[in-house]
Motif scaffolding. Structure first.
Motif, PDB file in Angstrom:
ATOM      1  N   ASP A  23       0.821  -1.207   0.000  1.00 13.21           N
ATOM      2  CA  ASP A  23       0.000   0.000   0.000  1.00 13.21           C
ATOM      3  C   ASP A  23       0.855   1.256   0.000  1.00 13.21           C
ATOM      4  O   ASP A  23       2.086   1.186  -0.020  1.00 13.21           O
ATOM      5  N   HIS A  24       0.179   2.414   0.018  1.00 12.10           N
ATOM      6  CA  HIS A  24       0.842   3.720   0.027  1.00 12.10           C
ATOM      7  C   HIS A  24       0.067   4.647   0.959  1.00 12.10           C
ATOM      8  O   HIS A  24      -1.164   4.715   0.895  1.00 12.10           O
ATOM      9  N   LEU A  25       0.783   5.360   1.812  1.00 17.52           N
ATOM     10  CA  LEU A  25       0.167   6.290   2.758  1.00 17.52           C
ATOM     11  C   LEU A  25       0.606   7.729   2.535  1.00 17.52           C
ATOM     12  O   LEU A  25      -0.198   8.654   2.658  1.00 17.52           O
ATOM     13  N   ILE A  26       1.884   7.901   2.252  1.00 14.23           N
ATOM     14  CA  ILE A  26       2.477   9.230   2.103  1.00 14.23           C
ATOM     15  C   ILE A  26       3.298   9.255   0.821  1.00 14.23           C
ATOM     16  O   ILE A  26       4.078   8.336   0.553  1.00 14.23           O
ATOM     17  N   ARG A  27       3.107  10.315   0.037  1.00 14.86           N
ATOM     18  CA  ARG A  27       3.977  10.550  -1.113  1.00 14.86           C
ATOM     19  C   ARG A  27       4.117  12.053  -1.273  1.00 14.86           C
ATOM     20  O   ARG A  27       3.143  12.745  -1.556  1.00 14.86           O
ATOM     21  N   LYS A  28       5.315  12.547  -1.047  1.00 14.65           N
ATOM     22  CA  LYS A  28       5.570  13.982  -1.108  1.00 14.65           C
ATOM     23  C   LYS A  28       6.350  14.294  -2.382  1.00 14.65           C
ATOM     24  O   LYS A  28       7.581  14.302  -2.408  1.00 14.65           O
ATOM     25  N   GLY A  29       5.605  14.527  -3.461  1.00 10.50           N
ATOM     26  CA  GLY A  29       6.239  14.747  -4.749  1.00 10.50           C
ATOM     27  C   GLY A  29       6.855  13.468  -5.276  1.00 10.50           C
ATOM     28  O   GLY A  29       6.411  12.361  -4.964  1.00 10.50           O
ATOM     29  N   GLY A  30       7.862  13.597  -6.128  1.00  5.09           N
ATOM     30  CA  GLY A  30       8.557  12.427  -6.637  1.00  5.09           C
ATOM     31  C   GLY A  30       8.163  12.051  -8.050  1.00  5.09           C
ATOM     32  O   GLY A  30       7.322  12.685  -8.687  1.00  5.09           O
ATOM     33  N   VAL A  31       8.768  10.968  -8.521  1.00  3.18           N
ATOM     34  CA  VAL A  31       8.681  10.622  -9.934  1.00  3.18           C
ATOM     35  C   VAL A  31       7.268  10.257 -10.380  1.00  3.18           C
ATOM     36  O   VAL A  31       6.873  10.558 -11.511  1.00  3.18           O
ATOM     37  N   GLU A  32       6.481   9.614  -9.540  1.00  2.00           N
ATOM     38  CA  GLU A  32       5.123   9.252  -9.940  1.00  2.00           C
ATOM     39  C   GLU A  32       4.229  10.476 -10.057  1.00  2.00           C
ATOM     40  O   GLU A  32       3.353  10.530 -10.930  1.00  2.00           O
ATOM     41  N   VAL A  33       4.426  11.449  -9.196  1.00  2.00           N
ATOM     42  CA  VAL A  33       3.650  12.684  -9.293  1.00  2.00           C
ATOM     43  C   VAL A  33       3.993  13.411 -10.586  1.00  2.00           C
ATOM     44  O   VAL A  33       3.113  13.906 -11.308  1.00  2.00           O
ATOM     45  N   ILE A  34       5.272  13.475 -10.905  1.00  2.00           N
ATOM     46  CA  ILE A  34       5.706  14.129 -12.135  1.00  2.00           C
ATOM     47  C   ILE A  34       5.112  13.435 -13.354  1.00  2.00           C
ATOM     48  O   ILE A  34       4.655  14.082 -14.306  1.00  2.00           O
ATOM     49  N   THR A  35       5.068  12.108 -13.332  1.00  2.00           N
ATOM     50  CA  THR A  35       4.602  11.343 -14.489  1.00  2.00           C
ATOM     51  C   THR A  35       3.084  11.244 -14.551  1.00  2.00           C
ATOM     52  O   THR A  35       2.480  11.409 -15.616  1.00  2.00           O
ATOM     53  N   ASN A  36       2.449  10.995 -13.415  1.00  2.00           N
ATOM     54  CA  ASN A  36       1.022  10.650 -13.408  1.00  2.00           C
ATOM     55  C   ASN A  36       0.102  11.747 -12.909  1.00  2.00           C
ATOM     56  O   ASN A  36      -1.119  11.612 -13.017  1.00  2.00           O
ATOM     57  N   GLY A  37       0.653  12.809 -12.323  1.00  2.00           N
ATOM     58  CA  GLY A  37      -0.190  13.929 -11.946  1.00  2.00           C
ATOM     59  C   GLY A  37      -0.445  14.052 -10.459  1.00  2.00           C
ATOM     60  O   GLY A  37      -0.012  13.233  -9.649  1.00  2.00           O
ATOM     61  N   SER A  38      -1.194  15.088 -10.108  1.00  2.00           N
ATOM     62  CA  SER A  38      -1.337  15.507  -8.716  1.00  2.00           C
ATOM     63  C   SER A  38      -2.104  14.509  -7.857  1.00  2.00           C
ATOM     64  O   SER A  38      -2.002  14.551  -6.629  1.00  2.00           O
ATOM     65  N   ASP A  39      -2.880  13.612  -8.452  1.00  2.00           N
ATOM     66  CA  ASP A  39      -3.591  12.611  -7.644  1.00  2.00           C
ATOM     67  C   ASP A  39      -2.608  11.761  -6.847  1.00  2.00           C
ATOM     68  O   ASP A  39      -2.945  11.237  -5.786  1.00  2.00           O
ATOM     69  N   PHE A  40      -1.390  11.638  -7.346  1.00  2.00           N
ATOM     70  CA  PHE A  40      -0.392  10.797  -6.689  1.00  2.00           C
ATOM     71  C   PHE A  40       0.392  11.563  -5.625  1.00  2.00           C
ATOM     72  O   PHE A  40       1.226  10.973  -4.941  1.00  2.00           O
ATOM     73  N   ASP A  41       0.132  12.853  -5.480  1.00  2.00           N
ATOM     74  CA  ASP A  41       0.791  13.650  -4.451  1.00  2.00           C
ATOM     75  C   ASP A  41      -0.033  13.525  -3.170  1.00  2.00           C
ATOM     76  O   ASP A  41      -1.148  14.039  -3.082  1.00  2.00           O
ATOM     77  N   MET A  42       0.501  12.831  -2.172  1.00  2.00           N
ATOM     78  CA  MET A  42      -0.240  12.493  -0.960  1.00  2.00           C
ATOM     79  C   MET A  42       0.587  12.891   0.264  1.00  2.00           C
ATOM     80  O   MET A  42       1.100  12.044   0.981  1.00  2.00           O
ATOM     81  N   PRO A  43       0.730  14.208   0.526  1.00  2.00           N
ATOM     82  CA  PRO A  43       1.648  14.651   1.571  1.00  2.00           C
ATOM     83  C   PRO A  43       1.039  14.764   2.964  1.00  2.00           C
ATOM     84  O   PRO A  43       1.767  14.955   3.931  1.00  2.00           O
ATOM     85  N   ASN A  44      -0.283  14.647   3.069  1.00  2.00           N
ATOM     86  CA  ASN A  44      -0.981  15.026   4.298  1.00  2.00           C
ATOM     87  C   ASN A  44      -0.969  13.890   5.329  1.00  2.00           C
ATOM     88  O   ASN A  44      -1.638  12.864   5.156  1.00  2.00           O
ATOM     89  N   GLU A  45      -0.238  14.080   6.401  1.00  2.00           N
ATOM     90  CA  GLU A  45      -0.155  13.057   7.442  1.00  2.00           C
ATOM     91  C   GLU A  45      -1.490  12.846   8.143  1.00  2.00           C
ATOM     92  O   GLU A  45      -1.832  11.714   8.518  1.00  2.00           O
ATOM     93  N   ASN A  46      -2.261  13.893   8.334  1.00  2.00           N
ATOM     94  CA  ASN A  46      -3.560  13.752   8.995  1.00  2.00           C
ATOM     95  C   ASN A  46      -4.517  12.903   8.164  1.00  2.00           C
ATOM     96  O   ASN A  46      -5.304  12.112   8.709  1.00  2.00           O
TER      97      ASN A  46
END
Length: 322
Positions: A23-46
């Motif tokens: 699974d995935h919980l946190i993603r702060k930018g990175g290659v998947e965000v650059i390639t696949n878009g903002s849906d993959f940007d998951m920075p919010n710890e709450n």
């Protein structure tokens, strides 16, 4: 002494409980965000904590966070949300498929031995809090418990072969399991061959997304190699319905491979999280799909194997002789 490495330290394997194996919980930018878009940007710890609460409400206890190097990995965030939620989180080192990495990335430039050194350090010394984004490395107390490598659709590129070799060698040195991203469930047998040729043990190899290629014969051939298979596509109607995955699990149980099956959710974007007003959310596998399996005739014993007992064996560090 046998152990499973979590972001907060080693735990006894008996404490793993019901486990989300990919699974995935946190993603702060990175290659998947650059390639696949903002849906993959998951920075919010709450938001991640809200999602873990849904997971806990249906009995979830441990989660394997499969965000690798360069994909927005944040070890300190994972440590924080693990401490606050009480959920065991197993972090990842390694790499995604090669198309995600620009040619300027070090993955293209480092040789196998250099990648091995980096992976071993993440497992043994602690994950770099900067995720190797610059020349300064500062290691967290949180260590990786899993090594990731990836294959492309119907192909293993030259860079991905290097990933696989490095992952296998690092696994042999550290005892950490290798968990693979297999695009649409392809290239499993070829990837297993490369891993075994480079020292990985069959019971220390885990295949992700394999149910996106729900061919019974193919799954049998994979399982005969002695590896673990993660079924992580429940609720993903864009691939297949839950009925297809349930029947696949039923077939693999009937053919004698129930000791090699794991379950994950792979919620890789905000649109999959209830906390971001998406779905199905982290409560789906245990709250909806598992009851569906039981209703279809799969036994509680088999479900417990997939969620607890097989996960315990798959994620226990094999350096300890497990």
């Amino acid at each position: 002494m046998a152990f499973i490495e979590t972001v907060l330290g080693k735990i006894d394997p008996s404490n793993i409980g019901k486990t989300d194996a990919h699974d995935h919980l946190i993603r702060k930018g990175g290659v998947e965000v650059i390639t696949n878009g903002s849906d993959f940007d998951m920075p919010n710890e709450n938001k991640a904590l809200e999602e873990l609460e849904l997971f806990k409400q249906v009995g979830g206890n441990s989660l394997v966070e499969m965000t690798p190097i360069g994909s927005g990995r944040s070890i300190e965030s994972l440590r924080e949300i693990s401490a606050k939620s009480g959920v065991n989180i197993i972090a990842t080192t390694g790499f995604h498929k090669s198309e995600f990495y620009d040619k300027s990335h070090f993955l293209w430039k480092y040789d196998t031995e250099q990648l091995v050194e980096l992976l071993v350090a993440d497992v043994c010394d602690g994950i770099d809090i900067y995720d190797y984004a610059g020349p300064i490395v500062k290691r967290s107390e949180g260590r990786a418990g899993v090594i990731k490598a990836a294959c492309s659709l119907q192909s293993i590129t030259t860079v991905e072969k290097k990933e696989l070799r490095a992952a296998a060698i690092a696994s042999n040195i550290t005892g950490a399991p290798v968990s693979l991203h297999l695009e649409k469930g392809t290239m499993a047998l070829e990837a297993i061959d490369i891993l075994l040729e480079n020292g990985a043990k069959p019971n220390n190899i885990i295949l992700g997304h394999i149910d996106r290629n729900p061919d019974y014969y193919y799954h049998e051939q994979i399982a005969k190699r002695g590896v673990f298979l993660i079924y992580d596509g429940a609720a993903r109607v864009k691939y297949y319905t839950d009925e297809v995955i349930a029947r696949l699990i039923e077939h693999m149980v009937e053919t004698g491979f129930e000791d090699q099956l794991l379950m994950g959710a792979d919620l890789g974007g905000k649109s999959y999280f209830r906390s971001y007003e998406g779905g199905p959310g982290l409560g789906y596998n245990l709250g909806i799909f598992t009851p569906r399996l039981l209703a279809s005739g799969i036994s509680q014993q088999t479900v417990d194997k997939m969620l607890i007992h097989n996960a315990r064996r798959a994620f226990t560090n094999k350096k300890a002789g497990a």
